[in-house]
Design a protein around this motif. Structure first.
Motif, mmCIF file in Angstrom:
data_model
loop_
_atom_site.group_PDB
_atom_site.id
_atom_site.type_symbol
_atom_site.label_atom_id
_atom_site.label_comp_id
_atom_site.label_asym_id
_atom_site.label_seq_id
_atom_site.Cartn_x
_atom_site.Cartn_y
_atom_site.Cartn_z
ATOM 1 N N GLY A 76 50.978 53.525 36.011
ATOM 2 C CA GLY A 76 50.220 52.423 35.448
ATOM 3 C C GLY A 76 48.894 52.838 34.855
ATOM 4 O O GLY A 76 48.058 51.989 34.532
ATOM 5 N N ALA A 77 48.682 54.142 34.695
ATOM 6 C CA ALA A 77 47.399 54.647 34.199
ATOM 7 C C ALA A 77 47.653 55.542 32.997
ATOM 8 O O ALA A 77 47.600 56.762 33.085
ATOM 9 C CB ALA A 77 46.659 55.410 35.290
ATOM 10 N N SER A 78 47.913 54.935 31.864
ATOM 11 C CA SER A 78 48.199 55.695 30.655
ATOM 12 C C SER A 78 47.012 56.572 30.262
ATOM 13 O O SER A 78 45.860 56.154 30.321
ATOM 14 C CB SER A 78 48.536 54.743 29.500
ATOM 15 N N HIS A 107 45.691 50.717 34.711
ATOM 16 C CA HIS A 107 44.618 51.492 35.338
ATOM 17 C C HIS A 107 44.055 52.549 34.386
ATOM 18 O O HIS A 107 43.448 53.517 34.832
ATOM 19 C CB HIS A 107 45.132 52.175 36.609
ATOM 20 N N ALA A 108 44.259 52.385 33.088
ATOM 21 C CA ALA A 108 43.761 53.364 32.121
ATOM 22 C C ALA A 108 42.244 53.335 32.069
ATOM 23 O O ALA A 108 41.619 52.271 32.230
ATOM 24 C CB ALA A 108 44.342 53.086 30.740
ATOM 25 N N PRO A 109 41.598 54.471 31.818
ATOM 26 C CA PRO A 109 40.129 54.500 31.817
ATOM 27 C C PRO A 109 39.489 53.651 30.729
ATOM 28 O O PRO A 109 38.332 53.249 30.857
ATOM 29 C CB PRO A 109 39.803 55.988 31.633
ATOM 30 N N GLN A 110 40.217 53.349 29.650
ATOM 31 C CA GLN A 110 39.639 52.589 28.535
ATOM 32 C C GLN A 110 39.833 51.075 28.670
ATOM 33 O O GLN A 110 39.280 50.297 27.878
ATOM 34 C CB GLN A 110 40.267 53.036 27.204
ATOM 35 N N THR A 111 40.619 50.645 29.648
ATOM 36 C CA THR A 111 41.021 49.239 29.709
ATOM 37 C C THR A 111 39.840 48.301 29.908
ATOM 38 O O THR A 111 39.757 47.243 29.270
ATOM 39 C CB THR A 111 42.064 49.043 30.817
ATOM 40 N N THR A 317 41.501 59.171 40.388
ATOM 41 C CA THR A 317 42.377 60.329 40.517
ATOM 42 C C THR A 317 43.686 60.047 39.792
ATOM 43 O O THR A 317 44.087 58.892 39.644
ATOM 44 C CB THR A 317 42.663 60.664 41.992
ATOM 45 N N ARG A 318 44.350 61.093 39.309
ATOM 46 C CA ARG A 318 45.654 60.931 38.667
ATOM 47 C C ARG A 318 46.757 60.709 39.691
ATOM 48 O O ARG A 318 47.796 60.142 39.384
ATOM 49 C CB ARG A 318 45.995 62.171 37.830
ATOM 50 N N GLY A 319 46.553 61.190 40.921
ATOM 51 C CA GLY A 319 47.589 61.059 41.943
ATOM 52 C C GLY A 319 47.801 59.610 42.337
ATOM 53 O O GLY A 319 46.840 58.855 42.505
ATOM 54 N N HIS A 320 49.067 59.231 42.520
ATOM 55 C CA HIS A 320 49.355 57.814 42.785
ATOM 56 C C HIS A 320 50.722 57.676 43.452
ATOM 57 O O HIS A 320 51.694 58.290 43.013
ATOM 58 C CB HIS A 320 49.354 57.037 41.464
#
Length: 344
Positions: A76-78, A107-111, A317-320
């Motif tokens: 969910g974090a493109s 959960h993308a950083p730009q959202t 973190t990228r881990g999920h």
């Protein structure tokens, strides 16, 4: 094997969801894709927009390569917008973004920056259209979501128990709770389809106890059902032990360790699914490339525990991991909301 061709019923499913989003011809509508986006999904989205008489245009960015280390799936974090400020600016200037990226912008950083301008984001999960058509949200989905949010936001504590030994306590004070019912018609909001899940992001230090996963529970990051017992010990948000003798525990330990980051072990969010149309056995019916497992997140009565990024607790973190647990009891301030895996 499903044939990837356009079906009229699938176009109709997209039309129904876009109507729920209350899109208008005078709005700026952008279809966001990446080079590895599912071509069939793009066709269906644009055909549906055309059928509704909604002018739109497409932005396509390159799919980023996988960096060294663990492979990220169904997070969910493109990461597709990283390094593309012009694309981000165009999305922030739009009224509606139809998000067809592989991982989605949840959960993308730009959202946050895109939503801040009033843009609403309709994320279409990277599922086969057959699954999307089965899970078009019904009119009562929003009320279920709002009721769940109201209960969580007024609660001081969530408890999760099961016959297998699960015993988890979550402090709900200062937690941030959202529900996704499958569409968005309000400026500055994001929804994903399929929908039907409520999640709370606890404040730092608010999660303690143990979760005991047994065969039949689900590891959505690995897109597989548990086949052996795995016990997670959680102290002040962090998974401190992954116990178990089978392959499931071994895979999880290896994946956690591969990121080399403490926050990979931290709690991201907790909640439950409330979509009665979601099917427990769905993961057995599709090839892994044809499912992003969103349906199993929304499965009615599951307890969804997730690890990784929690922006409200200042952790990234990228881990999920997304880990639905079946057959448990969930209570808010002692009042059951799920009993034995069924909505109370």
């Amino acid at each position: 094997m499903l044939v990837d061709r356009v079906e009229s019923a699938w176009i109709d499913a997209f039309v129904r969801v876009f109507r729920l989003c209350a899109m208008r011809p005078d709005e700026g509508i952008v279809v966001l894709a990446e080079t590895q986006s599912r071509p069939l999904g793009l066709q269906l989205a644009e055909l549906a927009l055309g059928e509704l008489g909604l002018p739109h245009y497409r932005i396509t960015v390159p799919t980023p390569g996988q960096p060294e280390g663990p492979i990220v799936r169904s997070s969910g974090a493109s990461q597709a917008l990283n390094g593309h400020p012009g694309a981000v600016a165009a999305l922030a200037a739009a009224d509606v973004v139809v998000d067809l990226t592989l991982e989605g912008l949840m959960h993308a950083p730009q959202t946050a920056a895109i939503l801040k301008t009033g843009t609403r984001i309709m994320t279409v999960s990277n599922e086969h259209p057959e699954a999307l058509a089965r899970l078009v949200p019904g009119p009562d989905s929003r009320e279920r979501g709002r009721e769940a949010v109201a209960r969580c936001r007024t609660a001081r504590a969530m408890t999760v128990r099961s016959d297998s030994g699960t015993d988890l306590d979550v402090r709900m004070v200062d937690a941030v709770t959202v529900a996704v019912w499958g569409w968005t018609d309000r400026p500055g909001t994001l929804a994903h389809w399929p929908g039907g899940v409520v999640v709370s992001f606890p404040a730092a230090g608010g999660v303690n106890g143990r979760l005991v996963y047994r065969p039949g529970d689900i590891n959505l990051t690995f897109k597989r059902y548990f086949e052996s017992v795995v016990e997670l010990v959680i102290v002040d948000d962090y998974v401190t032990e992954v116990a178990g003798k089978g392959l499931d525990a071994a895979l999880m330990r290896e994946y956690f360790a591969g990121f080399g980051e403490k926050d990979t072990y931290a709690t991201s969010h907790v909640g439950w699914g409330f979509n009665p149309a979601a099917r427990y056995e769905a993961l057995t019916m599709y090839d892994r490339r044809d499912t992003n497992c969103t349906e199993l997140r929304a499965l009615a009565g599951n307890f969804l525990y997730s690890t990784g990024a929690n922006e409200f607790a200042g952790r990234f973190t990228r881990g999920h991991f997304d880990l639905p647990m079946m057959g448990c009891d969930i209570a808010l301030d002692g009042t059951p909301v799920v009993e034995g895996g069924r909505l109370a």
